[in-house]
Design an enzyme around this catalytic site. Structure first.
Site, PDB file in Angstrom:
ATOM      1  N   LYS A   1     -32.960  19.908 -18.996  1.00 43.81           N
ATOM      2  CA  LYS A   1     -33.889  20.015 -20.127  1.00 43.81           C
ATOM      3  C   LYS A   1     -34.915  18.881 -20.133  1.00 43.81           C
ATOM      4  O   LYS A   1     -36.056  19.068 -20.550  1.00 43.81           O
ATOM      5  CB  LYS A   1     -33.080  20.008 -21.418  1.00 43.81           C
TER       6      LYS A   1
ATOM      7  N   GLU B   1     -34.723  22.446 -33.430  1.00 40.70           N
ATOM      8  CA  GLU B   1     -33.279  22.254 -33.568  1.00 40.70           C
ATOM      9  C   GLU B   1     -32.867  21.720 -34.948  1.00 40.70           C
ATOM     10  O   GLU B   1     -31.959  22.278 -35.572  1.00 40.70           O
ATOM     11  CB  GLU B   1     -32.769  21.367 -32.425  1.00 40.70           C
TER      12      GLU B   1
HETATM   13  N1  LIG Z   1     -17.182  11.664 -29.332  1.00 42.49           N
HETATM   14  C1  LIG Z   1     -18.348  11.350 -28.765  1.00 42.49           C
HETATM   15  N2  LIG Z   1     -18.792  10.070 -28.763  1.00 42.49           N
HETATM   16  C2  LIG Z   1     -19.959   9.755 -28.178  1.00 42.49           C
HETATM   17  N3  LIG Z   1     -20.770  10.621 -27.570  1.00 42.49           N
HETATM   18  C3  LIG Z   1     -20.381  11.904 -27.545  1.00 42.49           C
HETATM   19  C4  LIG Z   1     -19.172  12.338 -28.141  1.00 42.49           C
HETATM   20  N4  LIG Z   1     -19.058  13.675 -27.949  1.00 42.49           N
HETATM   21  C5  LIG Z   1     -20.152  14.058 -27.256  1.00 42.49           C
HETATM   22  N5  LIG Z   1     -20.948  12.998 -27.011  1.00 42.49           N
HETATM   23  C6  LIG Z   1     -22.222  12.974 -26.285  1.00 42.49           C
HETATM   24  O1  LIG Z   1     -23.108  13.865 -26.934  1.00 42.49           O
HETATM   25  C7  LIG Z   1     -24.044  14.375 -25.974  1.00 42.49           C
HETATM   26  C8  LIG Z   1     -24.062  15.874 -26.052  1.00 42.49           C
HETATM   27  O2  LIG Z   1     -24.370  16.236 -27.364  1.00 42.49           O
HETATM   28  P1  LIG Z   1     -24.972  17.671 -27.661  1.00 42.49           P
HETATM   29  O3  LIG Z   1     -24.139  18.704 -26.998  1.00 42.49           O
HETATM   30  O4  LIG Z   1     -25.188  17.724 -29.101  1.00 42.49           O
HETATM   31  O5  LIG Z   1     -26.332  17.499 -26.900  1.00 42.49           O
HETATM   32  P2  LIG Z   1     -27.326  18.631 -26.417  1.00 42.49           P
HETATM   33  O6  LIG Z   1     -27.508  19.595 -27.521  1.00 42.49           O
HETATM   34  O7  LIG Z   1     -26.856  19.142 -25.122  1.00 42.49           O
HETATM   35  O8  LIG Z   1     -28.615  17.757 -26.165  1.00 42.49           O
HETATM   36  P3  LIG Z   1     -30.095  17.822 -26.801  1.00 42.49           P
HETATM   37  O9  LIG Z   1     -29.956  18.368 -28.180  1.00 42.49           O
HETATM   38  O10 LIG Z   1     -30.546  16.399 -26.770  1.00 42.49           O
HETATM   39  O11 LIG Z   1     -30.852  18.669 -25.873  1.00 42.49           O
HETATM   40  C9  LIG Z   1     -23.574  13.910 -24.615  1.00 42.49           C
HETATM   41  O12 LIG Z   1     -24.350  12.807 -24.210  1.00 42.49           O
HETATM   42  C10 LIG Z   1     -22.134  13.519 -24.878  1.00 42.49           C
HETATM   43  O13 LIG Z   1     -21.704  12.513 -23.978  1.00 42.49           O
HETATM   44 MG   LIG Z   2     -28.752  19.595 -29.233  1.00 41.81          MG
END
Ligand SMILES: Nc1ncnc2c1ncn2[C@@H]1O[C@H](COP(=O)(O)OP(=O)(O)OP(=O)(O)O)[C@@H](O)[C@H]1O
Ligand SMILES: [Mg+2]
Length: 576
Positions: free
Chosen positions: A70, A147
């Site tokens: 992304k 989002e």
């Molecule tokens: N318990 C936790 N503590 C810290 N970080 C976490 C935890 N659980 C998930 N993450 C981190 O959160 C991130 C993923 O979050 P999420 O799935 O909301 O992002 P995404 O929607 O894929 O990304 P974006 O919205 O930025 O495109 C990863 O970097 C992951 O390492």
């Molecule tokens: Mg996200």
């Protein structure tokens, strides 16, 4: 009409959902999980593997396995696997196709329409690229929604009777979005959005990787600049991608573990060989305190967008009733603490940080397909950027290019705004309309988006032949620029596209005196301000120069500051 699904296409993870019996439901992937890693593997035979199955290839075949794509959306970058090139959009399309096929299996029907979410702070180019990815996956992209707005829809649907000021803080794997909105009995009115398209959990992982490596190796081996992004792609003796993947995985495990534990023990035997062929292992403990210190600067940098979004929404922290934490990275204790400290309120867990965006996308899909009633939920969103053109300001003393805003940031969308301009030169028959995004009065300090060329302007003395410039920003956040000769109706228009547009900081001009070199300019600025206060003829010219000088000082652009200072001096001499 067929069903519309909602998709959260994330940097680290992606989710798909749709409306069942009036409520959003997440659809499981082939492994039965609601959250799918945003990873794509391309096999030797061209076979495509996505999600958990693909994530396993990160360690064995990192050369043809893609993650965190992304970040590259709309960048024009090319990705290679088995000698073939792919655009980031093509890889995103594979991910989308997989999610949709999971939904098709689960629902036992064909799906060809979707709502896809993007960070609120995604630019026009990145939104177009996301739409393209959807189309490549065989989908009609019915709507692109932001989002944090999706998260607000999810919260709004379960709290239909509420009237509240809400701040959404969304820190995911790759992007930060802050959105301030008003919820009023089912009407969701977005007031302001700010963010950073290059900040997320991925950056925290890379900081950990960097710190660990720094401790193991001499610094010259690690020339990668963390702040510029991907150390995985840096040229270095650490070209062993498999080792880096092991390190990245361990770094992420460490970060996640430190959200609930005080320390984390790394044990990475024989990670890679150093220059002299000796194996290097990493065995060490990292504490939460250490981690907090490492990421502090990045975490604190999220304060400015929170405050700016509040200011733009004309609210102060005390006016907020609800703070929604969205995205996996909001589980990090020091991130939560910063939000609490900045907003003087403890955010509660009101939505599921991982699933809320997909749920919101499904709600938007439901509103479009009619399975949810628009009478219950109404949404208005904003354009987070100021958009405008570079125009020549004909001063009495000097001509200067200025940025002339056409759509101010946080205008409710869709919107169409027009302004009249005049060719600057006598008998000019063509005009290049250059579109910019940013908040500086100096176009040079903004991001150039692109241009349209208007030809066939009837030759006339300058200032005689008006040209109308129209900016339309649609509900999906896509910009169209049109320029027309008023007298003849001759017009050109273009969907403005460019690559790699980045967000510019909003400068607070009131803080100019704190900038380096401000002392030298102070008497001059004071004198000019006095002349304006007296209502001098050259007030317009003076104000432009003062603003641009303050800005140049704040941006530490010495050359620009010196040039403007000399001009300002000239105008003031003219006055005396
Ligand atoms: N318990 C936790 N503590 C810290 N970080 C976490 C935890 N659980 C998930 N993450 C981190 O959160 C991130 C993923 O979050 P999420 O799935 O909301 O992002 P995404 O929607 O894929 O990304 P974006 O919205 O930025 O495109 C990863 O970097 C992951 O390492
Ligand atoms: Mg996200």
């Amino acid at each position: 009409m067929s069903r519309i699904v909602g998709i959260d296409l994330g940097t680290s993870t992606s989710e798909i959902a749709c409306i069942f019996d009036g409520t959003p439901k997440l659809i499981p992937n082939t492994r039965g999980h609601l959250v799918t890693p945003s990873v794509v593997h391309i096999g030797e035979d061209g076979g495509i593997v996505v999600g958990e199955d693909a994530a396993e290839y990160l360690f064995t075949r990192p050369d043809c396995t893609f993650m965190e794509i992304k970040r590259l959306t709309g960048s024009g970058e090319r990705l290679r696997a088995h000698g073939k090139e792919y655009s980031p959009e093509e890889i995103q399309a594979m991910l989308l196709r997989y999610l949709v096929s999971c939904a098709e299996t689960s629902l036992n029907e064909t799906i060809d329409r979707a709502v896809i979410t993007v960070p609120a702070y995604f630019t026009d180019v990145q939104r177009r690229a996301t739409t393209k990815a959807g189309e490549l996956a065989g989908l009609r992209v019915e709507r692109i929604i932001n989002e944090p707005t999706a998260a607000a829809l999810d919260y709004g649907l379960s709290n239909l009777r509420e009237c509240k000021n809400v701040l959404v803080y969304d820190l995911g794997g790759g992007t930060l979005d802050i959105t301030v909105l008003e919820l009023f009995e089912g009407v969701i009115d977005v007031k302001a959005s700010r963010g950073n398209n290059r900040l997320g959990g991925k950056d925290f992982d890379e900081i950990i990787m960097h710190k660990l490596m720094e401790a193991e190796l001499s610094s010259d081996i690690l020339s990668g600049d963390i702040s510029s992004g991907d150390i995985l792609s840096q040229e270095s003796p650490l070209s062993d991608k498999r080792a880096l993947m092991r390190l990245k995985k361990a770094a992420e495990d460490c970060k996640i573990s430190l959200s609930s534990h005080e320390e984390y023990r790394f044990s990475l035997p024989f990670l890679f060989s150093a220059g002299d062929g000796k194996p290097v292992s990493i065995e060490r403990t990292v504490t939460r305190t250490e981690f907090d210190a490492w990421v502090r600067e990045k975490v604190v940098s999220t304060k400015e967008p929170m405050m700016t979004a509040l200011q733009d929404a004309k609210l102060s922290p005390e006016d907020l009733n609800v703070i929604l934490l969205v995205g996996g990275s909001t589980r990090i204790p020091c991130v939560k603490a910063l939000v609490a400290e900045t907003l003087s309120a403890i955010p509660q867990s009101l939505v599921d940080p991982d699933l809320t965006v997909a749920r919101g996308a499904a709600i938007q899909a439901g509103l479009l397909e009619g399975s949810l009633s628009e009478a219950d939920l109404v949404l208005t969103d904003v354009c987070p950027y100021t958009l405008g053109i570079a125009a020549l300001h004909r001063g009495v003393y000097d001509d200067r290019m200025i940025f002339d805003p056409i759509i101010p940031r946080n205008t409710t969308i869709p919107t169409e705004r027009s302004k009249l301009y005049h060719p600057a030169v006598d008998y000019q028959t063509t005009a290049r309309i250059e579109a910019y995004q940013g908040d500086s009065s100096n176009p040079e300090n903004n991001e150039r988006l692109g241009d349209v060329l208007l030809t066939g302007i009837p030759p006339a003395r300058h200032g005689k032949e008006p040209i109308e410039v129209t900016f339309s920003y649609d509900i999906n956040g896509i910009l169209q620029v049109k320029a027309a000769v008023v007298s003849t109706g001759r017009a050109v228009s273009a969907e403005i596209s460019t690559t790699g547009v980045k967000a510019m900081p909003v400068l607070d001009l009131r803080k100019w005196e704190k900038a380096e070199g401000a002392k030298r300019c102070r008497p001059l600025i004071r004198k000019a301000e006095k002349a304006i206060a007296r209502g001098d003829d050259l007030s317009d010219d003076l104000q432009i120069l003062i603003d641009q000088l303050k800005e140049a000082l704040l941006l530490k652009n010495e050359e620009q500051a010196e040039e403007i200072r000399a001009l300002l001096l000239g105008v003031l001499e003219e006055l005396t």
